[in-house]
Enzyme design. Structure first.
Site, PDB file in Angstrom:
ATOM      1  N   TYR A 141      46.625  34.411  36.272  1.00 48.97           N
ATOM      2  CA  TYR A 141      45.772  35.270  37.097  1.00 48.97           C
ATOM      3  C   TYR A 141      44.359  34.682  37.072  1.00 48.97           C
ATOM      4  CZ  TYR A 141      43.209  39.470  38.631  1.00 48.97           C
ATOM      5  OH  TYR A 141      42.393  40.348  39.291  1.00 48.97           O
ATOM      6  N   ASP A 236      40.365  27.680  33.705  1.00 50.50           N
ATOM      7  CA  ASP A 236      39.919  29.064  33.813  1.00 50.50           C
ATOM      8  C   ASP A 236      39.903  29.668  32.408  1.00 50.50           C
ATOM      9  OD1 ASP A 236      39.376  31.670  34.257  1.00 50.50           O
ATOM     10  OD2 ASP A 236      41.002  32.054  35.669  1.00 50.50           O
ATOM     11  N   LYS A 264      33.883  37.637  30.897  1.00 50.68           N
ATOM     12  CA  LYS A 264      34.201  38.483  29.731  1.00 50.68           C
ATOM     13  C   LYS A 264      33.205  38.321  28.564  1.00 50.68           C
ATOM     14  CE  LYS A 264      39.036  38.775  31.166  1.00 50.68           C
ATOM     15  NZ  LYS A 264      39.454  40.093  31.557  1.00 50.68           N
TER      16      LYS A 264
HETATM   17  N1  PLP Z   1      40.487  34.631  35.246  1.00 47.02           N
HETATM   18  C1  PLP Z   1      41.144  35.108  34.171  1.00 47.02           C
HETATM   19  C2  PLP Z   1      41.862  34.140  33.283  1.00 47.02           C
HETATM   20  C3  PLP Z   1      41.148  36.468  33.886  1.00 47.02           C
HETATM   21  O1  PLP Z   1      41.809  36.914  32.814  1.00 47.02           O
HETATM   22  C4  PLP Z   1      40.456  37.345  34.751  1.00 47.02           C
HETATM   23  C5  PLP Z   1      40.468  38.788  34.492  1.00 47.02           C
HETATM   24  O2  PLP Z   1      41.195  39.321  33.709  1.00 47.02           O
HETATM   25  C6  PLP Z   1      39.777  36.813  35.850  1.00 47.02           C
HETATM   26  C7  PLP Z   1      39.806  35.449  36.073  1.00 47.02           C
HETATM   27  C8  PLP Z   1      39.013  37.704  36.762  1.00 47.02           C
HETATM   28  O3  PLP Z   1      37.896  38.207  36.110  1.00 47.02           O
HETATM   29  P1  PLP Z   1      37.214  39.573  36.585  1.00 47.02           P
HETATM   30  O4  PLP Z   1      38.177  40.672  36.277  1.00 47.02           O
HETATM   31  O5  PLP Z   1      35.945  39.640  35.779  1.00 47.02           O
HETATM   32  O6  PLP Z   1      36.937  39.437  38.047  1.00 47.02           O
END
Ligand code: PLP
Length: 424
Positions: A141, A236, A264
Site C-alpha cells: 500500500y 516507500d 508517520k
Molecule cells: N505508504 C505506506 C507504506 C503506508 O503504510 C501508508 C499509510 O499507511 C502510506 C504510504 C500512506 O500514508 P498516509 O496514510 O499518511 O497518506
C-alpha cells in the site's frame, strides 16, 4: 456518550461513520472505538475503557502517545504561529536530521501525508525518466493515489475491494503488478515493457498485508535489476522509516533506493510526509525544475516541531532506544508463540523489530497471495477477545501492529494474559 451512541451519530455524517476505512472495525465484527485520551502505551475510549494500544496511530507513536517533549514542542511552535505560508528554519533542521540517517537522501521535500509523498515521488520519477509505467507489488500500500490503488493491501484488502471504483482504466493501465519476494516477476514485467518503466515502488518490509519481510537477497536483486534498466527504485518507508532502524529498512538490509518516501514517525503524530533522494533527481522539482508539486500546509511549523522533537528523543540514546523496541517485540512474540503452541493453533508470527503480525494460517507468508489465504474468521474471534480484554490491536488481519518505547514489561505481561483468554 458511549462508543455505540457516537457510532450511530457518526454514521449520519460520515461514510461508514469514520474518516478512514480501517477505523470502522468492520472486518473483525466490532464497532469503532471513539478515543478520548492517549498517554504512553494506553488509550482510553468514550465508554471509559482503557486499552494497551498496539495501533500506535498506525505507526507514528513510536515514543508512545503524548510524549512530554513532543507536546512541549508543539505548544511552543503553536504559540509562534500555526502556519506561515513562508519558509521556516525548522524545515531545514528536520530535512538535515532525516538526511543524516538516510544517506541516500541528498535533498528532500516535506508534504503533509504519506499519500502525498508517494504520489509526488512517482510524478518525479516519471518526469525524470520520461517514462510512464510503474511497477508495484501486490499487497503493498502506498497511499490512495489512483496509480497505487491496484492490488493495494491494507484497507482495500480488508474490505475485499482490490481495485477502487473511480480509478480510471487510464490510471491503472500504467501500473504493473509484480509478486513480492519474486524477482522473476519483476524481470518479466521489465522485459515485456522495454524502456517504459519509470519506477519500481516497494514497501521494503510489507506492513500493509500484515508483515512480510523480504527474503534474503530480494531487495539487493531488485536494486540491481532496476539500476541495469534505468528504472528508479522508490523505497516507500512511510511505515518503516525510523521504525526498523533510524535509516529504516534501507539501513537494516543495506540497500539504497533512488528515492525514499517517509511519513508517520517523522511527524511525531502530526500530519507530515516527505520524499527525497539523489540531488540530480530532486532538482527536477519545482521551483528548481519543471516537475510541479505544492502544498498550502507543506512543512507546517507545528508538524515539523513535533517531528523534530520525536527524532531528538530517538537520537538521545539511539542504541538503547532500538534495543528496547526489539526486546519488547521479542518478549511479546515469545509469549504469544508459547500460548498458541500450547493451544495447538495454526499461525505465523511475523515480526521485524517493533512491527509484527499474527496470521492464522499454517503456511509461511512471503507474499500477498499467501496472506490472502489466512483464516479471517479466526482472526475476528481472537480480535474481539483481545479488545474486550483491554488490548487494542489494529482491527484487521492485514495490518501490522506496533510496539512503542512506552510499552513496559508489565504491558506485555498483561497483553499475554489477555491473549491467553482470547484464544481457544
Ligand atoms: N505508504 C505506506 C507504506 C503506508 O503504510 C501508508 C499509510 O499507511 C502510506 C504510504 C500512506 O500514508 P498516509 O496514510 O499518511 O497518506
Amino acid at each position: 456518550m458511549s462508543n455505540s451512541e457516537l457510532y450511530r451519530e457518526a454514521l449520519k455524517v460520515m461514510p461508514g461513520g469514520v474518516n478512514s476505512p480501517v477505523r470502522a472495525f468492520k472486518s473483525v465484527g466490532a464497532e469503532p472505538v471513539f478515543s478520548v485520551l492517549a498517554k504512553g502505551s494506553k488509550i482510553w475510549d468514550s465508554d471509559g475503557s482503557e486499552y494497551i494500544d498496539y495501533i500506535g496511530s498506525w505507526g507514528p507513536a513510536i515514543l508512545g502517545h503524548t510524549h512530554e517533549d513532543v507536546i512541549a514542542a508543539v505548544i511552543e511552535a503553536a504559540t509562534y504561529g500555526l502556519s506561515f505560508g513562508t519558509a521556516t528554519e525548522n524545515e531545514i533542521r528536520l530535512a538535515e536530521k532525516i538526511m543524516h540517517f538516510f544517506p541516500g537522501i541528498e535533498m528532500l521535500r516535506l508534504v503533509s501525508s504519506g499519500t502525498e509523498a508517494t504520489m509526488s515521488a512517482l510524478r518525479l520519477a516519471r518526469g525524470y525518466t520520461k517514462r510512464d509505467k510503474v511497477i508495484k507489488f501486490a499487497g503493498c500500500y502506498h497511499g490512495h493515489a489512483d496509480s497505487f490503488l491496484v492490488a493495494a493491501g491494507s484497507g482495500a484488502m480488508t474490505l475485499g475491494v482490490p481495485n477502487s471504483p473511480g480509478v480510471t482504466e487510464g490510471a491503472a493501465k500504467d501500473t504493473l503488478i509484480a509478486k513480492f519476494n519474486d524477482i522473476g516477476s519483476v524481470e518479466e514485467l521489465i522485459a515485456n515493457n522495454p524502456d517504459q518503466v519509470a519506477a519500481v515502488i516497494i514497501e521494503p518490509v510489507i506492513g500493509n498485508a500484515g508483515v512480510i519481510p523480504p527474503v534474503d537477497g530480494f531487495l539487493q536483486k531488485l536494486r540491481a535489476v532496476t539500476e541495469a534498466n534505468g528504472i528508479l527504485l522508490i523505497m516507500d518507508e512511510v511505515m518503516t522509516g525510523f521504525r526498523l532502524a533510524p535509516g529504516g529498512a534501507q539501513e537494516l538490509y543495506g540497500v539504497e533506493g533512488d528515492l525514499t518516501t517517509l511519513g508517520k514517525v517523522i511527524g511525531g503524530g502530526m500530519p507530515v510526509g516527505a520524499f527525497g533522494g539523489k540531488r540530480e533527481i530532486m532538482e527536477m522539482m519545482a521551483p528548481a525544475g519543471p516537475v510541479y508539486q505544492a502544498g498550502t500546509l507543506s512543512g507546517n511549523p507545528v508538524s515539523v516541531a513535533a517531528g523534530l522533537a520525536t527524532l531528538k528523543v530517538i537520537e538521545w540514546d539511539m542504541l538503547k532506544f532500538y534495543n528496547n523496541l526489539e526486546r519488547m517485540g521479542a518478549m511479546l512474540e515469545a509469549g504469544v508463540r508459547d500460548i498458541l503452541d500450547r493451544k495447538g493453533l495454526s499461525y505465523q508470527y511475523q515480526r521485524v523489530g517493533s512491527m509484527a503480525c499474527l496470521y492464522f494460517t499454517d503456511e509461511p507468508v512471503v507474499s500477498y497471495e499467501d496472506a490472502a489465504t489466512c483464516d479471517t474468521e479466526k482472526f475476528g474471534e481472537y480480535y474481539r477477545g483481545t479488545l474486550s480484554g483491554g488490548v487494542l490491536m489494529p482491527p484487521s488481519q492485514f495490518e501490522a501492529f506496533f510496539i512503542g518505547d512506552a510499552h513496559s514489561e508489565a504491558d506485555i505481561e498483561k497483553t499475554l494474559e489477555v491473549i491467553e483468554g482470547a484464544v481457544v
